[in-house]
Design an enzyme around this catalytic site. Structure first.
Site, PDB file in Angstrom:
ATOM      1  N   ASN A  41       0.841  -1.196   0.000  1.00 60.24           N
ATOM      2  CA  ASN A  41       0.000   0.000   0.000  1.00 60.24           C
ATOM      3  C   ASN A  41       0.875   1.244   0.000  1.00 60.24           C
ATOM      4  OD1 ASN A  41       0.612  -0.854   2.665  1.00 60.24           O
ATOM      5  ND2 ASN A  41      -1.076   0.329   3.533  1.00 60.24           N
ATOM      6  N   GLU A  43       0.290   5.170   0.620  1.00 62.64           N
ATOM      7  CA  GLU A  43      -0.690   6.166   1.073  1.00 62.64           C
ATOM      8  C   GLU A  43      -0.316   7.558   0.575  1.00 62.64           C
ATOM      9  OE1 GLU A  43      -1.168   5.583   5.313  1.00 62.64           O
ATOM     10  OE2 GLU A  43      -2.353   3.776   4.933  1.00 62.64           O
ATOM     11  N   CYS A  52      -4.028   0.596  -2.586  1.00 60.07           N
ATOM     12  CA  CYS A  52      -3.863  -0.608  -1.765  1.00 60.07           C
ATOM     13  C   CYS A  52      -2.793  -1.526  -2.364  1.00 60.07           C
ATOM     14  CB  CYS A  52      -5.170  -1.404  -1.712  1.00 60.07           C
ATOM     15  SG  CYS A  52      -6.496  -0.588  -0.830  1.00 60.07           S
ATOM     16  N   GLU A  54      -3.006  -4.635  -3.083  1.00 61.79           N
ATOM     17  CA  GLU A  54      -3.530  -5.541  -4.122  1.00 61.79           C
ATOM     18  C   GLU A  54      -3.509  -4.880  -5.493  1.00 61.79           C
ATOM     19  OE1 GLU A  54      -4.757  -4.790  -1.194  1.00 61.79           O
ATOM     20  OE2 GLU A  54      -5.894  -6.440  -0.314  1.00 61.79           O
ATOM     21  N   CYS A  86     -10.158  -4.997  -0.047  1.00 62.22           N
ATOM     22  CA  CYS A  86     -11.323  -4.096   0.002  1.00 62.22           C
ATOM     23  C   CYS A  86     -12.136  -4.249  -1.275  1.00 62.22           C
ATOM     24  CB  CYS A  86     -10.866  -2.650   0.211  1.00 62.22           C
ATOM     25  SG  CYS A  86     -10.220  -1.874  -1.285  1.00 62.22           S
TER      26      CYS A  86
HETATM   27  N1  THU Z   1      -5.184  -1.623   2.578  1.00 63.96           N
HETATM   28  C1  THU Z   1      -4.598  -2.436   1.645  1.00 63.96           C
HETATM   29  O1  THU Z   1      -3.557  -2.115   1.079  1.00 63.96           O
HETATM   30  N2  THU Z   1      -5.200  -3.614   1.374  1.00 63.96           N
HETATM   31  C2  THU Z   1      -6.267  -4.117   2.049  1.00 63.96           C
HETATM   32  O2  THU Z   1      -6.638  -5.257   1.813  1.00 63.96           O
HETATM   33  C3  THU Z   1      -6.954  -3.302   3.050  1.00 63.96           C
HETATM   34  C4  THU Z   1      -6.434  -1.925   3.236  1.00 63.96           C
HETATM   35  C5  THU Z   1      -4.491  -0.386   2.946  1.00 63.96           C
HETATM   36  C6  THU Z   1      -5.102   0.907   2.502  1.00 63.96           C
HETATM   37  C7  THU Z   1      -4.550   1.866   3.534  1.00 63.96           C
HETATM   38  O3  THU Z   1      -3.255   2.271   3.138  1.00 63.96           O
HETATM   39  C8  THU Z   1      -4.423   1.030   4.797  1.00 63.96           C
HETATM   40  O4  THU Z   1      -4.419  -0.316   4.368  1.00 63.96           O
HETATM   41  C9  THU Z   1      -5.542   1.242   5.812  1.00 63.96           C
HETATM   42  O5  THU Z   1      -6.780   1.109   5.223  1.00 63.96           O
END
Ligand code: THU
Length: 131
Positions: A41, A43, A52, A54, A86
């Site tokens: 991920n 941000e 994310c 994935e 998600c």
């Molecule tokens: N996030 C992911 O990368 N994958 C997931 O399956 C769930 C959430 C990340 C997005 C954000 O950077 C952090 O986790 C919190 O939501």
């Protein structure tokens, strides 16, 4: 086989850029030809621009010319209440993957295996997208 994929997802989580949520995620996507693409991920201060793990992995794979996938491992070293991709990532995966895509989710004290069809039984489709 899938243990190796999960280990790659755990390794990818180490590169997570998550200064806002402090929630690190790594993903490893297994292509039909046996190659693996990883992502974490990433941000952003705007929050909504966050990508994310994935989708990072999927976009890396598609950018390298891959279109066929058999399994996805996602891992977080951080504790959470529930852990699976998600809905945005599931929809994005559904563009390229069949409902039989295996999704292996690991987090501290938990390990779950799903299929894409279980997690997203009703994907949106316009039609004409698959080449
Ligand atoms: N996030 C992911 O990368 N994958 C997931 O399956 C769930 C959430 C990340 C997005 C954000 O950077 C952090 O986790 C919190 O939501």
């Amino acid at each position: 086989m899938y243990e190796e994929l999960t280990a790659k997802a755990a390794q990818a989580a180490k590169n997570a850029y998550a200064p806002y949520s402090h929630f690190a995620v790594g993903a490893a996507l297994l292509c039909a030809d046996g190659t693996v693409f990883c992502g974490c991920n990433v941000e952003n201060a705007s929050y909504s621009a966050t990508v994310c793990a994935e989708r990072s992995a999927l976009f890396a794979a598609v950018s390298a010319g891959k279109r066929h996938f058999t399994a996805l491992a996602v891992h977080t070293p951080d504790s959470c209440e529930a852990f699976c991709p998600c809905a945005v990532c599931l929809q994005t995966l559904s563009e390229f993957c069949g409902s039989d895509l295996k999704i292996l989710c690991t987090a501290p004290g938990r390990q779950e295996t799903y299929t894409l069809g279980e997690l997203l039984p009703h994907a949106f489709r316009l039609g004409g997208g698959t080449e």
